[in-house]
Scaffold this motif. Structure first.
Motif, PDB file in Angstrom:
ATOM      1  N   THR A  60       4.089  -1.203  -3.723  1.00 16.15           N
ATOM      2  CA  THR A  60       4.744  -1.400  -2.433  1.00 16.15           C
ATOM      3  C   THR A  60       5.715  -0.254  -2.231  1.00 16.15           C
ATOM      4  OG1 THR A  60       4.593  -3.808  -2.633  1.00 16.15           O
ATOM      5  CG2 THR A  60       6.134  -2.942  -1.010  1.00 16.15           C
ATOM      6  N   ALA A  71       0.371   6.667   9.739  1.00 15.68           N
ATOM      7  CA  ALA A  71       0.347   5.569   8.768  1.00 15.68           C
ATOM      8  C   ALA A  71      -1.025   4.900   8.751  1.00 15.68           C
ATOM      9  CB  ALA A  71       1.430   4.550   9.106  1.00 15.68           C
ATOM     10  N   ASN A  72      -1.609   4.705   9.925  1.00 18.60           N
ATOM     11  CA  ASN A  72      -2.913   4.054   9.988  1.00 18.60           C
ATOM     12  C   ASN A  72      -4.015   4.961   9.442  1.00 18.60           C
ATOM     13  OD1 ASN A  72      -4.321   1.634  10.747  1.00 18.60           O
ATOM     14  ND2 ASN A  72      -5.314   2.820  12.358  1.00 18.60           N
ATOM     15  N   ARG A  75      -4.052   4.426   5.777  1.00 12.65           N
ATOM     16  CA  ARG A  75      -4.644   3.119   5.466  1.00 12.65           C
ATOM     17  C   ARG A  75      -6.170   3.175   5.548  1.00 12.65           C
ATOM     18  NH1 ARG A  75      -6.740  -1.292   7.936  1.00 12.65           N
ATOM     19  NH2 ARG A  75      -6.692  -0.197   9.931  1.00 12.65           N
ATOM     20  N   ALA A 230      -5.235  -2.844   1.627  1.00  6.76           N
ATOM     21  CA  ALA A 230      -4.305  -1.758   1.930  1.00  6.76           C
ATOM     22  C   ALA A 230      -3.764  -2.057   3.320  1.00  6.76           C
ATOM     23  CB  ALA A 230      -4.988  -0.396   1.894  1.00  6.76           C
ATOM     24  N   SER A 231      -2.506  -2.411   3.392  1.00  6.92           N
ATOM     25  CA  SER A 231      -1.940  -2.850   4.663  1.00  6.92           C
ATOM     26  C   SER A 231      -0.513  -2.340   4.813  1.00  6.92           C
ATOM     27  CB  SER A 231      -1.955  -4.380   4.759  1.00  6.92           C
ATOM     28  OG  SER A 231      -1.135  -4.947   3.743  1.00  6.92           O
ATOM     29  N   TYR A 232      -0.023  -2.394   6.035  1.00  8.73           N
ATOM     30  CA  TYR A 232       1.372  -2.035   6.280  1.00  8.73           C
ATOM     31  C   TYR A 232       1.924  -2.906   7.392  1.00  8.73           C
ATOM     32  CZ  TYR A 232      -0.488   0.615  10.286  1.00  8.73           C
ATOM     33  OH  TYR A 232      -1.133   0.982  11.436  1.00  8.73           O
ATOM     34  N   PHE A 303       7.449   1.987   7.891  1.00 11.62           N
ATOM     35  CA  PHE A 303       6.287   1.191   7.505  1.00 11.62           C
ATOM     36  C   PHE A 303       6.430   0.722   6.059  1.00 11.62           C
ATOM     37  CE2 PHE A 303       5.047   4.206  10.738  1.00 11.62           C
ATOM     38  CZ  PHE A 303       4.377   3.414  11.647  1.00 11.62           C
ATOM     39  N   PHE A 305       4.359  -0.377   3.183  1.00 11.04           N
ATOM     40  CA  PHE A 305       2.970  -0.298   2.730  1.00 11.04           C
ATOM     41  C   PHE A 305       2.763  -1.172   1.496  1.00 11.04           C
ATOM     42  CE2 PHE A 305       1.443   3.244   5.293  1.00 11.04           C
ATOM     43  CZ  PHE A 305       0.066   3.059   5.245  1.00 11.04           C
ATOM     44  N   SER A 306       1.620  -1.845   1.465  1.00 12.62           N
ATOM     45  CA  SER A 306       1.206  -2.609   0.273  1.00 12.62           C
ATOM     46  C   SER A 306      -0.203  -2.180  -0.095  1.00 12.62           C
ATOM     47  CB  SER A 306       1.239  -4.114   0.546  1.00 12.62           C
ATOM     48  OG  SER A 306       2.554  -4.552   0.798  1.00 12.62           O
ATOM     49  N   PHE A 319      -3.094   6.587  -3.036  1.00 10.92           N
ATOM     50  CA  PHE A 319      -2.337   7.103  -1.890  1.00 10.92           C
ATOM     51  C   PHE A 319      -2.302   8.627  -1.894  1.00 10.92           C
ATOM     52  CE2 PHE A 319       1.717   8.405   0.080  1.00 10.92           C
ATOM     53  CZ  PHE A 319       1.459   7.981   1.372  1.00 10.92           C
TER      54      PHE A 319
END
Length: 339
Positions: A60, A71-72, A75, A230-232, A303, A305-306, A319
């Motif tokens: 995280t 950011a997207n 992802r 993989a999400s934010y 953001f 991020f996870s 990443f």
């Protein structure tokens, strides 16, 4: 006043029935007298990455100071474009289990393997004359036969006690190095989790097969994706407005948020302890007593991020590879000459 307005433009408003200020306005000419043109020095000053937690499978971190499109992009690249190793071809010599050959092959294909993809080349599946080599193909063997346990105690009912190899796990998969693969992979190649159940057998049943693993990416098949998730999400911001919320009202206010978001101090006043734990459920906006007492927002360039890795590679490496891939895409785009 100008500074306050600029800060508000970096916030997404959360109302009880809608979300406000969702459009990106950080470009020149949108606001009279304000210059929002992109500036490298300003970007470098505001850009930050803060790692909050990191282990072999989960990470995280906060990505601060970039647009949602960037950011997207990270992802999507992590999910679909980072190469990993997975089973592509299964050559079955014997399968007397109750699982059909095609179902067994599908289950094997979904097992993630720990292997550095940088040592391997792409397998040319579309070339009928292409021959697999140690540069593009990894060979795995699975040979398990179930037999009765002659030493099982009388009255035992547990199959794991009654039989040997009653359950076939991913730990039974054996890496067979080809060519120079023993040099490239000195620690070998193995499933990321040794306890993945493949099949269940009973005495007399057997599975014996050979697998060929190749490189692939998630956009071709999900089995090649290095991430389980993989999400934010945007950083939540909770502002208590006006006089302090105290007494029973403070307890009710605290219960409107997930555990750890709001706490009550020694004076009996509610305060925001950790806004990042908030799920922005907007429960607090349902109660009339908190009307105009709290303002919910989200910061549009912060953001959270996870990343949850399948085990094929550590999340921090996933990443970093996504950053390298995005950089390469930008370099390719810059190489085009427009008329």
């Amino acid at each position: 006043m100008v500074e306050y307005a600029q800060n508000k433009r970096n916030r997404v408003g959360i109302e009880h029935d809608r979300v406000t200020n969702v459009s990106s306005t950080d470009f020149p000419g949108y606001y009279p007298g304000e210059d929002h043109s992109w500036n490298f020095d300003k970007f470098k000053k505001n850009f930050k990455i803060a790692i909050k937690s990191l282990n072999d499978t989960e990470s995280t971190f906060d990505l601060i100071g970039v647009d949602a499109s960037i950011a997207n992009a990270f992802r999507r690249i992590m999910i679909a474009e980072i190469p990993t190793l997975a089973v592509e071809y299964v050559y079955i010599e014997n399968n007397t289990s109750i699982i059909q050959d095609e179902v067994l092959a599908h289950r094997l294909g979904l097992i993630p393997f720990k292997a550095n993809p940088d040592y391997l080349r792409w397998f040319k599946k579309d070339d009928p004359d292409f021959e697999p080599t140690d540069y593009d193909t990894v060979v795995m063997q699975l040979a398990v036969k179930c037999t009765a346990n002659p030493n099982a105690p009388a009255g035992a009912t547990d199959p794991k006690v009654l039989y040997n190899n009653s359950s076939v796990y991913s730990s039974s998969i054996v890496f067979e190095p080809q060519g120079r693969q023993s040099e490239w992979f000195p620690d070998g190649i193995s499933p990321s989790n040794p306890d993945i159940l493949i099949a269940k057998l009973r005495p007399g049943q057997e599975i014996k097969l050979t697998m060929h693993c190749i490189l692939g990416i998630g956009q071709d098949h999900a089995k090649f994706s290095p991430v389980a998730t993989a999400s934010y999400r945007l950083l939540p911001i909770i502002n208590i407005i006006g006089p302090a919320i105290t007494g029973d009202l403070a307890v009710k206010f605290k219960n409107c948020f997930p555990k750890g978001v709001v706490e009550i101090n020694s004076k009996g006043e509610a305060y925001v302890a950790d806004a990042r734990k908030d799920t922005v459920s907007r429960e607090v906006l349902r109660h009339a007593e908190f009307e105009n007492r709290v303002k919910l927002e989200r910061q549009r360039d912060h953001f959270i991020f996870s990343i949850e890795s399948t085990g094929a590679m550590p999340p921090d490496e996933i990443f970093l590879k996504s950053v390298q891939l995005l950089k390469r895409k930008c370099q390719i785009l810059r190489s085009f000459k427009l008329d």
